[in-house]
Scaffold this active site. Structure first.
Site, PDB file in Angstrom:
ATOM      1  CE1 TYR A  50      -3.052  -3.024   0.342  1.00  0.00           C
ATOM      2  CE2 TYR A  50      -3.173  -2.666   2.699  1.00  0.00           C
ATOM      3  CZ  TYR A  50      -3.525  -3.393   1.584  1.00  0.00           C
ATOM      4  OH  TYR A  50      -4.349  -4.482   1.704  1.00  0.00           O
ATOM      5  CG  HIS A 135      -0.998  -8.812   0.316  1.00  0.00           C
ATOM      6  ND1 HIS A 135      -0.514  -7.522   0.215  1.00  0.00           N
ATOM      7  CD2 HIS A 135      -2.324  -8.727  -0.004  1.00  0.00           C
ATOM      8  CE1 HIS A 135      -1.494  -6.704  -0.132  1.00  0.00           C
ATOM      9  NE2 HIS A 135      -2.593  -7.417  -0.291  1.00  0.00           N
TER      10      HIS A 135
END
Length: 325
Positions: A50, A135
């Site tokens: 992110y 992830h």
């Protein structure tokens, strides 16, 4: 006074604090976390992906002065950040409005997993995280199961992390993780919402059977269920016409009961016994305040029945049971 959410029932996803699609300044990012805390939110999620670490740095800055025993923090592994040697540019191709100072390197090796957590702790400025997710290992299934997962299990045994899991926007691989490993939690994005109940087929029943917690992200399917209109996105892409029509029908029915569609979308996943909480992304204090209000907006049982009767939800899907206030 409005009740505040229990830890984990409503968590703050910090992708937007990494400038997801649009810039957020430092003051607004800090205010978002401050208001989340004031609203009783105590579960926070981030990832190196992110904003090339910006989300982790901002979240760490906002949480560092809070009592560490009063919140839970999760981050993710699978992408290492390495300095970029090419010409300067931005990271918008990956969805983040930040300078492309680094590149993401996929790495689900044992060493890569441990290195990723160590580097996340440096960016966060904290001594530990509570949960670590694999992830998006979609294209790295063998390495995720054979290398990354065993290393996370070792780290849990060492006490470096308290819980381990997988975070994905599909159901097949997380179902395998629940069936074949000893993970604690699944972060399921976009696959258990008012528009997509694919998580109900196998993953959620198996998680309930095995005692694995599920956190549901993407309850608005990237925007469509927050504000259904032409031009809204579904899973970060233009919305197909049939899904827009369905979202508009959902909103119209909810409004006949005086219920905002956002409230129905936010509360719906909590009806399943495997779902421990909802993770909501927010980029401003106002969005956090709205989410908290929507979590506690009264929804009558008759509305859920009407959604089933009109074919807008499957007839056997579990729905939240109204609680007395």
């Amino acid at each position: 006074m409005r009740p505040t959410p229990r830890i984990g029932q409503l968590g703050l996803g910090a992708a937007a604090l990494g400038n997801l699609f649009h810039p957020v300044d430092d003051a607004d990012a800090a205010a978002t976390v401050d208001v989340a805390w004031a609203c009783g939110i105590r579960a926070f999620d981030t990832a190196p992906h992110y904003g090339l670490g910006l989300s982790e740095r901002r979240l760490g800055d906002a949480l560092r002065t809070r009592p560490r025993t009063q919140f839970t923090l999760s981050t993710k592994v699978g992408r290492l950040l390495r300095p970029r040697t090419g010409p300067p540019g931005d990271d918008l191709a990956n969805g983040f409005a930040v300078p492309a100072t680094h590149e993401r390197v996929w790495d689900f090796s044992a060493r890569g997993v441990r290195t990723s957590v160590e580097e996340s702790l440096i960016r966060l400025g904290l001594d530990r995280v509570d949960t670590v997710y694999l992830h998006d290992p979609d294209g790295h299934e063998r390495e995720a199961f054979n290398c990354a997962y065993p290393e996370l299990e070792r780290m849990r045994a060492e006490g470096m992390v308290a819980a381990i899991g997988v975070g994905m926007n599909q159901t097949a691989m997380p179902t395998r993780f629940v069936r074949d490993t000893d993970i604690d939690v699944v972060l399921l994005a976009g696959r258990y919402s008012l528009l997509d109940q694919s998580g109900l087929a196998a993953l959620l029943p198996l998680a309930a059977e095995r005692g694995v917690s599920v956190l549901v992200g993407g309850v608005f399917n990237s925007g469509l269920l927050a504000d259904p209109r032409p031009g809204a996105t579904f899973d970060y892409a233009p919305t197909p016409a049939h899904l827009l029509d369905r979202a508009l029908a959902l909103r119209a029915l909810c409004e006949t009961f005086g219920v905002p569609l956002r409230a129905a979308a936010l509360q719906f996943p909590l009806g399943h016994p495997a779902v421990a909480g909802v993770l909501l992304g927010a980029r401003s204090a106002a969005e956090v305040t709205d989410a908290t209000a929507m979590l506690y907006h009264p929804i009558p049982e008759e509305m859920w029945l009407a959604l089933r009767t009109q074919g807008l939800l499957p007839p056997d899907v579990p729905v939240p049971v109204p609680t007395l206030t």
